[in-house]
Design a protein around this motif. Structure first.
Motif, PDB file in Angstrom:
ATOM      1  N   LEU A  27      33.294 -86.748  19.821  1.00 33.21           N
ATOM      2  CA  LEU A  27      32.634 -88.020  20.106  1.00 33.21           C
ATOM      3  C   LEU A  27      31.671 -87.935  21.289  1.00 33.21           C
ATOM      4  O   LEU A  27      31.295 -88.962  21.861  1.00 33.21           O
ATOM      5  CB  LEU A  27      33.698 -89.098  20.369  1.00 33.21           C
ATOM      6  CG  LEU A  27      34.696 -89.324  19.232  1.00 33.21           C
ATOM      7  CD1 LEU A  27      35.814 -90.251  19.672  1.00 33.21           C
ATOM      8  CD2 LEU A  27      33.990 -89.882  17.993  1.00 33.21           C
ATOM      9  N   ASN A  28      31.293 -86.716  21.647  1.00 34.06           N
ATOM     10  CA  ASN A  28      30.388 -86.509  22.784  1.00 34.06           C
ATOM     11  C   ASN A  28      30.905 -87.124  24.073  1.00 34.06           C
ATOM     12  O   ASN A  28      30.142 -87.666  24.876  1.00 34.06           O
ATOM     13  CB  ASN A  28      28.992 -87.060  22.462  1.00 34.06           C
ATOM     14  CG  ASN A  28      28.337 -86.265  21.358  1.00 34.06           C
ATOM     15  OD1 ASN A  28      28.408 -85.037  21.358  1.00 34.06           O
ATOM     16  ND2 ASN A  28      27.739 -86.953  20.399  1.00 34.06           N
ATOM     17  N   LEU A  29      32.205 -87.030  24.264  1.00 32.89           N
ATOM     18  CA  LEU A  29      32.819 -87.501  25.504  1.00 32.89           C
ATOM     19  C   LEU A  29      33.342 -86.314  26.318  1.00 32.89           C
ATOM     20  O   LEU A  29      34.209 -86.464  27.173  1.00 32.89           O
ATOM     21  CB  LEU A  29      33.968 -88.456  25.192  1.00 32.89           C
ATOM     22  CG  LEU A  29      33.580 -89.808  24.574  1.00 32.89           C
ATOM     23  CD1 LEU A  29      34.812 -90.521  24.035  1.00 32.89           C
ATOM     24  CD2 LEU A  29      32.873 -90.684  25.611  1.00 32.89           C
ATOM     25  N   ALA A  30      32.794 -85.141  26.033  1.00 32.04           N
ATOM     26  CA  ALA A  30      33.201 -83.937  26.763  1.00 32.04           C
ATOM     27  C   ALA A  30      32.082 -83.528  27.720  1.00 32.04           C
ATOM     28  O   ALA A  30      31.069 -84.212  27.825  1.00 32.04           O
ATOM     29  CB  ALA A  30      33.512 -82.819  25.778  1.00 32.04           C
ATOM     30  N   GLY A  31      32.279 -82.427  28.419  1.00 37.46           N
ATOM     31  CA  GLY A  31      31.276 -81.931  29.355  1.00 37.46           C
ATOM     32  C   GLY A  31      30.147 -81.202  28.646  1.00 37.46           C
ATOM     33  O   GLY A  31      30.229 -80.927  27.445  1.00 37.46           O
ATOM     34  N   GLU A  89      32.073 -78.145  33.550  1.00 37.54           N
ATOM     35  CA  GLU A  89      32.285 -79.592  33.409  1.00 37.54           C
ATOM     36  C   GLU A  89      33.567 -79.876  32.612  1.00 37.54           C
ATOM     37  O   GLU A  89      34.342 -80.768  32.960  1.00 37.54           O
ATOM     38  CB  GLU A  89      31.084 -80.249  32.722  1.00 37.54           C
ATOM     39  CG  GLU A  89      29.875 -80.371  33.643  1.00 37.54           C
ATOM     40  CD  GLU A  89      28.773 -81.292  33.096  1.00 37.54           C
ATOM     41  OE1 GLU A  89      27.794 -81.505  33.820  1.00 37.54           O
ATOM     42  OE2 GLU A  89      28.904 -81.797  31.956  1.00 37.54           O
ATOM     43  N   ASN A  90      33.776 -79.099  31.565  1.00 35.36           N
ATOM     44  CA  ASN A  90      35.009 -79.285  30.797  1.00 35.36           C
ATOM     45  C   ASN A  90      36.248 -78.933  31.615  1.00 35.36           C
ATOM     46  O   ASN A  90      37.300 -79.568  31.479  1.00 35.36           O
ATOM     47  CB  ASN A  90      34.966 -78.475  29.497  1.00 35.36           C
ATOM     48  CG  ASN A  90      34.112 -79.180  28.451  1.00 35.36           C
ATOM     49  OD1 ASN A  90      34.197 -80.394  28.283  1.00 35.36           O
ATOM     50  ND2 ASN A  90      33.277 -78.418  27.769  1.00 35.36           N
ATOM     51  N   LEU A  91      36.106 -77.940  32.468  1.00 37.19           N
ATOM     52  CA  LEU A  91      37.209 -77.577  33.364  1.00 37.19           C
ATOM     53  C   LEU A  91      37.541 -78.742  34.291  1.00 37.19           C
ATOM     54  O   LEU A  91      38.713 -79.062  34.515  1.00 37.19           O
ATOM     55  CB  LEU A  91      36.836 -76.317  34.165  1.00 37.19           C
ATOM     56  CG  LEU A  91      37.777 -75.876  35.295  1.00 37.19           C
ATOM     57  CD1 LEU A  91      39.217 -75.763  34.836  1.00 37.19           C
ATOM     58  CD2 LEU A  91      37.299 -74.547  35.889  1.00 37.19           C
ATOM     59  N   GLU A  92      36.522 -79.408  34.812  1.00 39.78           N
ATOM     60  CA  GLU A  92      36.767 -80.553  35.700  1.00 39.78           C
ATOM     61  C   GLU A  92      37.477 -81.689  34.954  1.00 39.78           C
ATOM     62  O   GLU A  92      38.386 -82.326  35.484  1.00 39.78           O
ATOM     63  CB  GLU A  92      35.446 -81.057  36.304  1.00 39.78           C
ATOM     64  CG  GLU A  92      34.887 -80.072  37.315  1.00 39.78           C
ATOM     65  CD  GLU A  92      33.788 -80.659  38.207  1.00 39.78           C
ATOM     66  OE1 GLU A  92      33.416 -81.836  38.024  1.00 39.78           O
ATOM     67  OE2 GLU A  92      33.295 -79.920  39.074  1.00 39.78           O
ATOM     68  N   ALA A 132      41.123 -80.523  34.244  1.00 39.08           N
ATOM     69  CA  ALA A 132      41.963 -80.470  35.453  1.00 39.08           C
ATOM     70  C   ALA A 132      42.461 -81.866  35.831  1.00 39.08           C
ATOM     71  O   ALA A 132      43.641 -82.036  36.161  1.00 39.08           O
ATOM     72  CB  ALA A 132      41.199 -79.833  36.606  1.00 39.08           C
ATOM     73  N   ILE A 133      41.592 -82.872  35.764  1.00 41.90           N
ATOM     74  CA  ILE A 133      42.054 -84.206  36.159  1.00 41.90           C
ATOM     75  C   ILE A 133      43.027 -84.768  35.109  1.00 41.90           C
ATOM     76  O   ILE A 133      44.002 -85.434  35.465  1.00 41.90           O
ATOM     77  CB  ILE A 133      40.882 -85.178  36.497  1.00 41.90           C
ATOM     78  CG1 ILE A 133      41.438 -86.507  37.037  1.00 41.90           C
ATOM     79  CG2 ILE A 133      39.958 -85.423  35.345  1.00 41.90           C
ATOM     80  CD1 ILE A 133      42.284 -86.397  38.288  1.00 41.90           C
ATOM     81  N   VAL A 134      42.803 -84.463  33.845  1.00 44.60           N
ATOM     82  CA  VAL A 134      43.738 -84.943  32.817  1.00 44.60           C
ATOM     83  C   VAL A 134      45.125 -84.304  33.012  1.00 44.60           C
ATOM     84  O   VAL A 134      46.147 -85.002  32.958  1.00 44.60           O
ATOM     85  CB  VAL A 134      43.204 -84.698  31.388  1.00 44.60           C
ATOM     86  CG1 VAL A 134      44.260 -85.031  30.343  1.00 44.60           C
ATOM     87  CG2 VAL A 134      41.951 -85.533  31.136  1.00 44.60           C
ATOM     88  N   ASP A 135      45.158 -83.012  33.281  1.00 44.19           N
ATOM     89  CA  ASP A 135      46.465 -82.374  33.507  1.00 44.19           C
ATOM     90  C   ASP A 135      47.103 -82.878  34.806  1.00 44.19           C
ATOM     91  O   ASP A 135      48.333 -82.965  34.909  1.00 44.19           O
ATOM     92  CB  ASP A 135      46.334 -80.846  33.504  1.00 44.19           C
ATOM     93  CG  ASP A 135      46.302 -80.287  32.073  1.00 44.19           C
ATOM     94  OD1 ASP A 135      46.477 -81.063  31.118  1.00 44.19           O
ATOM     95  OD2 ASP A 135      46.102 -79.063  31.915  1.00 44.19           O
ATOM     96  N   THR A 136      46.288 -83.214  35.780  1.00 50.51           N
ATOM     97  CA  THR A 136      46.808 -83.782  37.033  1.00 50.51           C
ATOM     98  C   THR A 136      47.449 -85.149  36.757  1.00 50.51           C
ATOM     99  O   THR A 136      48.526 -85.463  37.280  1.00 50.51           O
ATOM    100  CB  THR A 136      45.671 -83.913  38.069  1.00 50.51           C
ATOM    101  OG1 THR A 136      45.162 -82.598  38.350  1.00 50.51           O
ATOM    102  CG2 THR A 136      46.158 -84.540  39.359  1.00 50.51           C
TER     103      THR A 136
END
Lengths: 204, 204
Positions: free
Chosen positions: A75-79, A84-87, A90-94
């Motif tokens: 859905l084009n909601l990625a980096g 950018e995808n790493l960022e 990382a916040i989702v896993d946090t």
């Protein structure tokens, strides 16, 4: 019969972000609700004994974050690049780390143990996480990552009612940037529409 | 001074898969080991109070799985399409679920509580997961996903010593397909070389 299915309890929980992404993307899907009484019968038929499950063209897959990432990309909601995808990841896993800390409290049946967990959770752990997440959003134009709306925002705001249920409070209290993010995400027309018709019995 | 850094304890733990990927990719990096005595001093300087941290060109990021996914993509150890990546992500998060279950046992100090956890963990939970992971590898040409070597295999085999430390046993016992996978991954020249020189004091 729809080729895309979401299998979950009649709850918001960690299935809700997947619903929001599906609604946002206007993806036609079949919602298969597993009543709690039926869960012992359904559990052995799942890949790892857990739901939500996502099904596409007959293939079933588990893990709510992985499924949300998959839909987020679609859905084009990625980096726009790997960093950018790493960022985002990382916040989702946090946020998922925080879920596990809230769960310890929210699911504890023993009142004495619950009382022991309460102090550190509400005086230290929760403010620690929420202050940092608030600052992160402040630094990212009001979003959790890369200065724009991503599936991380759908994930966080989507699981928020569940987090608040476990915490027995609104964890966005005194976090104006994140409150604004909640407002923004829940005002997306497809999400707003869904929330308006979502059953009230889905208490968490 | 190297632009790429890994910040972790002098342990294998969840930092080890990141090391393996860096070694496999022949990526030059600086290993910054945080001695336990220094951790209280270092902790407040980290994004979310946790290590491993990965640093590239001055930007620091947390979460071992997110970092491993990032390196996996760089090193062509990811899937070829979104669904393949979903399959990789789902098994890695499933392995992480197992980590949390092992952690409850491995980190429990109270012998009585530990004894209560022991039965369900070793008679039900662990065999349940390991049987399913073994079957998954059997169905995927000996790998965890998409019939070939991916960063999921690096992640799982990389954290295995840590899992075994927590379980106080080799969790691959009686799992020939996964034993073969461990053999394959640990025989990759860069990994083999690293294991040969890795400090023995890194007990988990």
């Amino acid at each position: 019969m729809s080729a895309t299915k979401l299998i979950y309890f009649p709850l918001k929980g960690v299935g809700e972000p997947i619903r929001w992404l599906l609604k946002y993307g206007n993806i036609e899907y079949e919602e298969i609700l597993i009543e709690f009484a039926d869960w012992p019968k359904v559990k052995p038929t799942t890949p790892f004994g857990q739901i939500p499950l996502y099904e596409e063209n007959g293939k079933k897959i588990n893990e709510s974050i992985a499924i949300s990432r998959y839909l987020g990309k679609k859905l084009n909601l990625a980096g726009e690049n790997d960093w950018e995808n790493l960022e985002i990841d990382a916040i989702v896993d946090t946020i998922n780390d925080l879920r596990l800390k809230l769960k310890k409290y929210g699911y504890e049946k023993d009142e004495k143990i619950k009382e022991q967990i309460k102090g550190p959770l509400f005086n230290e752990i929760l403010p620690y996480y929420m202050e940092k997440i608030e600052k992160l959003a402040e630094a990212n134009n009001g979003y959790l990552a890369i200065n724009k709306l991503t599936w991380a925002d759908f994930y966080f705001i989507g699981v928020l009612d569940y987090f608040n249920y476990m915490a027995e409070m609104d964890i966005l209290e005194n976090r104006p940037v994140l409150q604004k993010l909640r407002e923004n995400v829940t005002n997306i027309p497809a999400i707003k529409e869904w929330i308006a018709v979502r059953p009230d019995t889905w208490y968490m």
